[in-house]
Design a protein around this motif. Sequence first.
Motif, PDB file in Angstrom:
ATOM      1  N   ILE A  89       0.848  -1.192   0.000  1.00 14.36           N
ATOM      2  CA  ILE A  89       0.000   0.000   0.000  1.00 14.36           C
ATOM      3  C   ILE A  89       0.882   1.239   0.000  1.00 14.36           C
ATOM      4  O   ILE A  89       0.690   2.157  -0.796  1.00 14.36           O
ATOM      5  CB  ILE A  89      -0.920   0.037   1.242  1.00 14.36           C
ATOM      6  CG1 ILE A  89      -1.831  -1.181   1.286  1.00 14.36           C
ATOM      7  CG2 ILE A  89      -1.732   1.335   1.270  1.00 14.36           C
ATOM      8  CD1 ILE A  89      -2.589  -1.331   2.607  1.00 14.36           C
ATOM      9  N   ILE A  90       1.851   1.255   0.916  1.00 14.30           N
ATOM     10  CA  ILE A  90       2.689   2.440   1.073  1.00 14.30           C
ATOM     11  C   ILE A  90       3.948   2.081   1.850  1.00 14.30           C
ATOM     12  O   ILE A  90       3.941   1.152   2.652  1.00 14.30           O
ATOM     13  CB  ILE A  90       1.908   3.569   1.806  1.00 14.30           C
ATOM     14  CG1 ILE A  90       2.604   4.912   1.673  1.00 14.30           C
ATOM     15  CG2 ILE A  90       1.650   3.213   3.259  1.00 14.30           C
ATOM     16  CD1 ILE A  90       1.717   6.092   2.073  1.00 14.30           C
ATOM     17  N   SER A  91       5.013   2.810   1.575  1.00 11.09           N
ATOM     18  CA  SER A  91       6.218   2.767   2.404  1.00 11.09           C
ATOM     19  C   SER A  91       6.312   4.143   3.041  1.00 11.09           C
ATOM     20  O   SER A  91       6.395   5.151   2.341  1.00 11.09           O
ATOM     21  CB  SER A  91       7.459   2.472   1.568  1.00 11.09           C
ATOM     22  OG  SER A  91       7.397   1.151   1.076  1.00 11.09           O
ATOM     23  N   VAL A 107       3.640  -1.006   4.527  1.00  7.81           N
ATOM     24  CA  VAL A 107       2.316  -1.525   4.880  1.00  7.81           C
ATOM     25  C   VAL A 107       1.753  -2.251   3.659  1.00  7.81           C
ATOM     26  O   VAL A 107       1.669  -1.680   2.568  1.00  7.81           O
ATOM     27  CB  VAL A 107       1.358  -0.400   5.329  1.00  7.81           C
ATOM     28  CG1 VAL A 107       0.014  -0.991   5.749  1.00  7.81           C
ATOM     29  CG2 VAL A 107       1.971   0.411   6.460  1.00  7.81           C
ATOM     30  N   TYR A 108       1.371  -3.512   3.875  1.00 10.42           N
ATOM     31  CA  TYR A 108       0.829  -4.354   2.818  1.00 10.42           C
ATOM     32  C   TYR A 108      -0.640  -4.660   3.091  1.00 10.42           C
ATOM     33  O   TYR A 108      -1.029  -4.891   4.235  1.00 10.42           O
ATOM     34  CB  TYR A 108       1.576  -5.692   2.753  1.00 10.42           C
ATOM     35  CG  TYR A 108       2.972  -5.573   2.221  1.00 10.42           C
ATOM     36  CD1 TYR A 108       3.240  -5.802   0.870  1.00 10.42           C
ATOM     37  CD2 TYR A 108       4.025  -5.231   3.052  1.00 10.42           C
ATOM     38  CE1 TYR A 108       4.527  -5.693   0.377  1.00 10.42           C
ATOM     39  CE2 TYR A 108       5.315  -5.121   2.560  1.00 10.42           C
ATOM     40  CZ  TYR A 108       5.556  -5.350   1.233  1.00 10.42           C
ATOM     41  OH  TYR A 108       6.832  -5.234   0.737  1.00 10.42           O
ATOM     42  N   THR A 142      -0.310   3.950   9.838  1.00 10.04           N
ATOM     43  CA  THR A 142      -1.685   3.466   9.673  1.00 10.04           C
ATOM     44  C   THR A 142      -2.519   4.532   8.966  1.00 10.04           C
ATOM     45  O   THR A 142      -3.250   4.230   8.025  1.00 10.04           O
ATOM     46  CB  THR A 142      -2.295   3.093  11.042  1.00 10.04           C
ATOM     47  OG1 THR A 142      -1.497   2.058  11.624  1.00 10.04           O
ATOM     48  CG2 THR A 142      -3.725   2.611  10.907  1.00 10.04           C
ATOM     49  N   THR A 143      -2.388   5.773   9.408  1.00  9.96           N
ATOM     50  CA  THR A 143      -3.100   6.875   8.750  1.00  9.96           C
ATOM     51  C   THR A 143      -2.682   6.976   7.292  1.00  9.96           C
ATOM     52  O   THR A 143      -3.533   7.069   6.401  1.00  9.96           O
ATOM     53  CB  THR A 143      -2.809   8.214   9.469  1.00  9.96           C
ATOM     54  OG1 THR A 143      -3.235   8.103  10.827  1.00  9.96           O
ATOM     55  CG2 THR A 143      -3.517   9.370   8.801  1.00  9.96           C
ATOM     56  N   ALA A 144      -1.376   6.947   7.028  1.00  9.99           N
ATOM     57  CA  ALA A 144      -0.873   7.071   5.654  1.00  9.99           C
ATOM     58  C   ALA A 144      -1.391   5.934   4.780  1.00  9.99           C
ATOM     59  O   ALA A 144      -1.781   6.151   3.626  1.00  9.99           O
ATOM     60  CB  ALA A 144       0.654   7.096   5.654  1.00  9.99           C
ATOM     61  N   ALA A 145      -1.423   4.708   5.317  1.00 14.01           N
ATOM     62  CA  ALA A 145      -1.898   3.560   4.538  1.00 14.01           C
ATOM     63  C   ALA A 145      -3.378   3.693   4.209  1.00 14.01           C
ATOM     64  O   ALA A 145      -3.798   3.424   3.075  1.00 14.01           O
ATOM     65  CB  ALA A 145      -1.633   2.257   5.302  1.00 14.01           C
ATOM     66  N   LEU A 146      -4.179   4.103   5.189  1.00  5.52           N
ATOM     67  CA  LEU A 146      -5.616   4.252   4.933  1.00  5.52           C
ATOM     68  C   LEU A 146      -5.890   5.374   3.932  1.00  5.52           C
ATOM     69  O   LEU A 146      -6.769   5.246   3.076  1.00  5.52           O
ATOM     70  CB  LEU A 146      -6.369   4.483   6.245  1.00  5.52           C
ATOM     71  CG  LEU A 146      -6.427   3.261   7.160  1.00  5.52           C
ATOM     72  CD1 LEU A 146      -7.008   3.634   8.518  1.00  5.52           C
ATOM     73  CD2 LEU A 146      -7.228   2.127   6.521  1.00  5.52           C
TER      74      LEU A 146
END
Length: 186
Positions: A89-91, A107-108, A142-146
């Motif tokens: 999702i994001i690094s 985050v996967y 977590t915020t960045a991934a969402l």
Amino acid sequence: AVHRAAARGRAEPTARLASRVVERARIPVAAGALRRRDGRFFVSQRKNGLWHFPGGQAEEQDAGDVLLTLVREVREETGVIVLGSPELIISHDTDVRGAPAPFIVHVYEVTEWDGEPFGREKQSVRWLLPREILALTVTPSTTAALEALALRERRARAAAITVTLAADTAAARARLADAASDATIA
């Protein structure tokens, strides 16, 4: 003597630069956003009170493979075995006060696993929708991934609408062409 002094003068900035590079090295972390078909994610609460997707730091046994870290950490924290191909999702770069170095959290999205997740480390856990997770006090990654997932889903919806509009436009043009040819024949 002049030659050695010059050599030392060049070596010192290099040594200082090398120490800054080491200071800036990121500690790799992998986190798994376990997502059910109903759109709910599995989150757990850390000892510091923050909610996050299960995961943790890379260890020597992971041999530098972040996916191995993901599989190991998710199993350690939730008891489940990650299956399939988790999608990155994001690094996210994260600085944590008191940590020896900043983290890079990968985050996967995990949509396939074996077992029923639970808090193996006796931590509080919940299945929540993204908006419910964001109402909690969560880690920056977590915020960045969402946010990244929400953006990805908005783009997918926009692309689907564009395809639908293009198909509708093509069908309308074909009907107009048929009507025009029918009018010409009559």
